[in-house]
Each structure stands twice: as C-alpha cells, then as structure tokens.
Design a protein around this motif. Structure first.
Motif, mmCIF file in Angstrom:
data_model
loop_
_atom_site.group_PDB
_atom_site.id
_atom_site.type_symbol
_atom_site.label_atom_id
_atom_site.label_comp_id
_atom_site.label_asym_id
_atom_site.label_seq_id
_atom_site.Cartn_x
_atom_site.Cartn_y
_atom_site.Cartn_z
ATOM 1 N N ILE A 128 69.760 -62.783 -58.177
ATOM 2 C CA ILE A 128 69.604 -62.694 -56.716
ATOM 3 C C ILE A 128 70.060 -63.994 -56.057
ATOM 4 O O ILE A 128 70.711 -63.966 -55.012
ATOM 5 C CB ILE A 128 68.151 -62.316 -56.320
ATOM 6 N N ASN A 129 69.768 -65.139 -56.681
ATOM 7 C CA ASN A 129 70.186 -66.409 -56.083
ATOM 8 C C ASN A 129 71.709 -66.519 -56.030
ATOM 9 O O ASN A 129 72.267 -67.049 -55.074
ATOM 10 C CB ASN A 129 69.576 -67.581 -56.850
ATOM 11 N N LEU A 130 72.390 -65.997 -57.051
ATOM 12 C CA LEU A 130 73.855 -66.030 -57.065
ATOM 13 C C LEU A 130 74.450 -65.076 -56.030
ATOM 14 O O LEU A 130 75.358 -65.434 -55.275
ATOM 15 C CB LEU A 130 74.388 -65.638 -58.454
ATOM 16 N N LYS A 132 73.025 -63.732 -53.411
ATOM 17 C CA LYS A 132 72.671 -64.148 -52.055
ATOM 18 C C LYS A 132 73.611 -65.260 -51.577
ATOM 19 O O LYS A 132 74.083 -65.228 -50.442
ATOM 20 C CB LYS A 132 71.221 -64.628 -52.043
ATOM 21 N N ASN A 133 73.909 -66.210 -52.430
ATOM 22 C CA ASN A 133 74.863 -67.256 -52.056
ATOM 23 C C ASN A 133 76.220 -66.650 -51.711
ATOM 24 O O ASN A 133 76.874 -67.091 -50.771
ATOM 25 C CB ASN A 133 75.049 -68.258 -53.195
ATOM 26 N N GLY A 134 76.636 -65.663 -52.486
ATOM 27 C CA GLY A 134 77.910 -64.984 -52.218
ATOM 28 C C GLY A 134 77.902 -64.371 -50.828
ATOM 29 O O GLY A 134 78.847 -64.569 -50.044
ATOM 30 N N ILE A 135 76.835 -63.665 -50.504
ATOM 31 C CA ILE A 135 76.738 -63.013 -49.191
ATOM 32 C C ILE A 135 76.703 -64.060 -48.074
ATOM 33 O O ILE A 135 77.378 -63.929 -47.055
ATOM 34 C CB ILE A 135 75.478 -62.120 -49.116
ATOM 35 N N GLU A 136 75.924 -65.118 -48.298
ATOM 36 C CA GLU A 136 75.784 -66.140 -47.255
ATOM 37 C C GLU A 136 77.086 -66.909 -47.017
ATOM 38 O O GLU A 136 77.253 -67.525 -45.970
ATOM 39 C CB GLU A 136 74.646 -67.109 -47.620
ATOM 40 N N ALA A 137 78.006 -66.861 -47.983
ATOM 41 C CA ALA A 137 79.284 -67.562 -47.816
ATOM 42 C C ALA A 137 80.286 -66.736 -47.009
ATOM 43 O O ALA A 137 81.322 -67.251 -46.583
ATOM 44 C CB ALA A 137 79.881 -67.894 -49.190
ATOM 45 N N ASN A 181 74.373 -76.955 -48.075
ATOM 46 C CA ASN A 181 75.179 -77.134 -46.864
ATOM 47 C C ASN A 181 74.717 -76.205 -45.754
ATOM 48 O O ASN A 181 75.397 -76.050 -44.759
ATOM 49 C CB ASN A 181 76.654 -76.846 -47.177
ATOM 50 N N LYS A 182 73.570 -75.561 -45.974
ATOM 51 C CA LYS A 182 73.125 -74.566 -45.005
ATOM 52 C C LYS A 182 72.015 -75.141 -44.132
ATOM 53 O O LYS A 182 71.184 -75.900 -44.629
ATOM 54 C CB LYS A 182 72.601 -73.322 -45.733
ATOM 55 N N THR A 183 71.989 -74.714 -42.843
ATOM 56 C CA THR A 183 70.930 -75.219 -41.972
ATOM 57 C C THR A 183 69.564 -74.763 -42.474
ATOM 58 O O THR A 183 68.597 -75.496 -42.368
ATOM 59 C CB THR A 183 71.116 -74.754 -40.510
ATOM 60 N N LEU A 188 67.623 -75.105 -53.733
ATOM 61 C CA LEU A 188 66.893 -74.927 -54.990
ATOM 62 C C LEU A 188 67.352 -73.680 -55.752
ATOM 63 O O LEU A 188 67.079 -73.536 -56.941
ATOM 64 C CB LEU A 188 65.383 -74.826 -54.703
ATOM 65 N N GLY A 189 68.061 -72.796 -55.069
ATOM 66 C CA GLY A 189 68.439 -71.511 -55.668
ATOM 67 C C GLY A 189 69.241 -71.664 -56.955
ATOM 68 O O GLY A 189 68.916 -71.069 -57.986
ATOM 69 N N LEU A 190 70.289 -72.496 -56.918
ATOM 70 C CA LEU A 190 71.137 -72.612 -58.111
ATOM 71 C C LEU A 190 70.467 -73.413 -59.210
ATOM 72 O O LEU A 190 70.663 -73.131 -60.396
ATOM 73 C CB LEU A 190 72.492 -73.219 -57.750
HETATM 74 MG MG MG Z 1 71.051 -70.104 -52.286
#
Ligand code: MG
Ligand code: ADP
Length: 225
Positions: A128-130, A132-137, A181-183, A188-190
C-alpha cells in the motif's frame, strides 16, 4: 540462542501492542475530527483557522498510523502462505477511490499461482505504501500499473506510475526516515516498506525518470502453496 529467542518474543509483543494501540487510537481521532468540523461550521474566522490547524494535526497523526499499521488488528499476525495476486487486488481496491479522485486509473496484470510466505497485514502494508506513492505522484489522467510474475525462484512485483518521477538525488534518499517532498507527507512510508521487504528476504529497486514516472520492482522468494 536464548537471547535471540527472547528478542524475537519481545518484538512480537511490541508489534502486537502497536497493532492494538493503532486500532484503538484511530477511532477517537476520527470522532474528534468530526466534532471539530461541526464546531467550525458555526465559528468566526479566527476560530476557524485554529480548528483547521487542529484538524490537520489530527490528520497528521492518522497518516503516521496509516504508514505503519493500516491493516493492523489486535490479534497476533501470523506468517502464512499468501496469494500475491489476491493481496495486490485487495490493496489496489482500497486505493482505487484515491486514484479516481484525481481522474486516474489503476491497472493490474497478474500471472496465476504466485505465492510468498509472510504476515498478510505487513505484506499489504509494504504494497500500500508503494502504490499510494505511485498515485500521489500522478497528475490528472495518470496511470498506476501493477504487474506480477514468476522469475526463477522469485516472485517479481512491479508498480509503475506515469507520475512526476524523481531526480538521482531524490532516488538516493528513498527509505530515509522523514524524507518527504509532500506537504502532508510523513516520510515514513518507504522506510516501513524497505524493512518489511528485507524481513521477507526480498529486494526492492527503483527506476525513475524526472517528469516521466517511476517503477518500483520488488523481488521475493517464491513458495509453493
Ligand atoms: Mg508515502
Ligand atoms: P511520503 O509519501 O509520506 O512523502 P514516503 O517514504 O512514502 O513518504 O516517500 C518519500 C518520498 O519519496 C516522497 O515524498 C516522494 O518525494 C518520493 N517518492 C516516493 N515514491 C515516489 C514515486 N512513485 N514517484 C515520485 N516520487 C516518489
């Protein structure tokens, strides 16, 4: 041997305790957030500003719990044989609304018969952490494409996004605690994902092109069902 045993028992107790705490703390956070929102509807602008700050601090607390313990339940999580396809579909299903909120899609391509051995809640946390990062990018109309296949004695999972990508400098810092780099990022996710993949005796590798997208490639020892 004795010390190792004691250590692993202690770790088990700590992780069980953390899971219970996460489980119990999530609800009051959510309830408090709801009441603050209601109060906010009838207040003047100065009060509104303070309430907004309080709400975003509550959200920060929830994000931290989510990076570690999204699937945590108070019972002990046991090591079992996991159907990689099923786990990926479950996690992608949970994240689909997040992708849709920014007019984006998640695509899944899976080989049958992929199995690994671990705790289901921890494995899903790593995924999920991976994802989610993909989606947030992503920008609008982006794509996160998830695939998994067998390669020799390993299961390979690829999570690719058409998002903003990273520079070599950013790539080098992945997994470092509090690097974000996110507001509203925790950074901690990765770190959590790297630890879980390592505990699974697996490897993780990132390929990224700034402005084009990123691919995370996870390799895990395959097991027979
Ligand atoms: Mg993340
Ligand atoms: P967070 O998501 O809370 O910022 P993470 O540990 O999940 O923390 O990620 C750390 C940082 O790595 C992110 O803030 C982002 O800058 C970068 N990153 C991770 N995954 C991607 C990705 N798929 N595309 C672009 N940047 C990424």
């Amino acid at each position: 041997f004795n010390n190792d045993l004691q250590r692993s028992e202690k770790m088990e107790i700590i992780s069980e305790l953390a899971a219970s705490v996460a489980h119990e703390v999530r609800n009051p956070l959510q309830v408090t957030r709801g009441f603050l929102q209601i109060i906010g509807e009838g207040s003047d602008s100065k009060e509104k500003e303070y309430l907004q700050l309080a709400i975003s601090e509550l959200d920060r607390a929830a994000h931290i719990i989510n990076d570690f313990l999204t699937f945590a339940k108070p019972q002990t999580d046991t090591v079992e044989c996991l159907d990689v396809g099923g786990e990926l579909r479950h996690v992608a299903g949970i994240l689909l609304p997040l992708a849709k909120m920014q007019e984006s899609t998640i695509e899944i391509q899976l080989e049958d018969g992929l199995y690994v051995k671990f705790s289901s809640s921890k494995f899903k946390q790593a995924l999920i952490n991976l994802i989610k990062n993909g989606i947030e990018a992503l920008q609008e109309n982006g794509l996160v494409s998830i695939s998994a296949w067998k390669s020799g004695s390993h299961v390979v999972i690829s999570i690719r996004d058409s998002g903003e990508g990273m520079t070599a400098g950013e790539l080098a810092r992945l997994g470092e605690p509090y690097f974000s780099n996110k507001t509203k990022g925790t950074g901690l996710g990765l770190m959590v994902t790297f630890r879980i993949i390592e505990a699974m005796n697996g490897t993780i590798e990132f390929k990224s092109v700034k402005g084009k997208g990123t691919e995370a490639i996870v390799k895990l020892p395959a097991v027979k069902p």
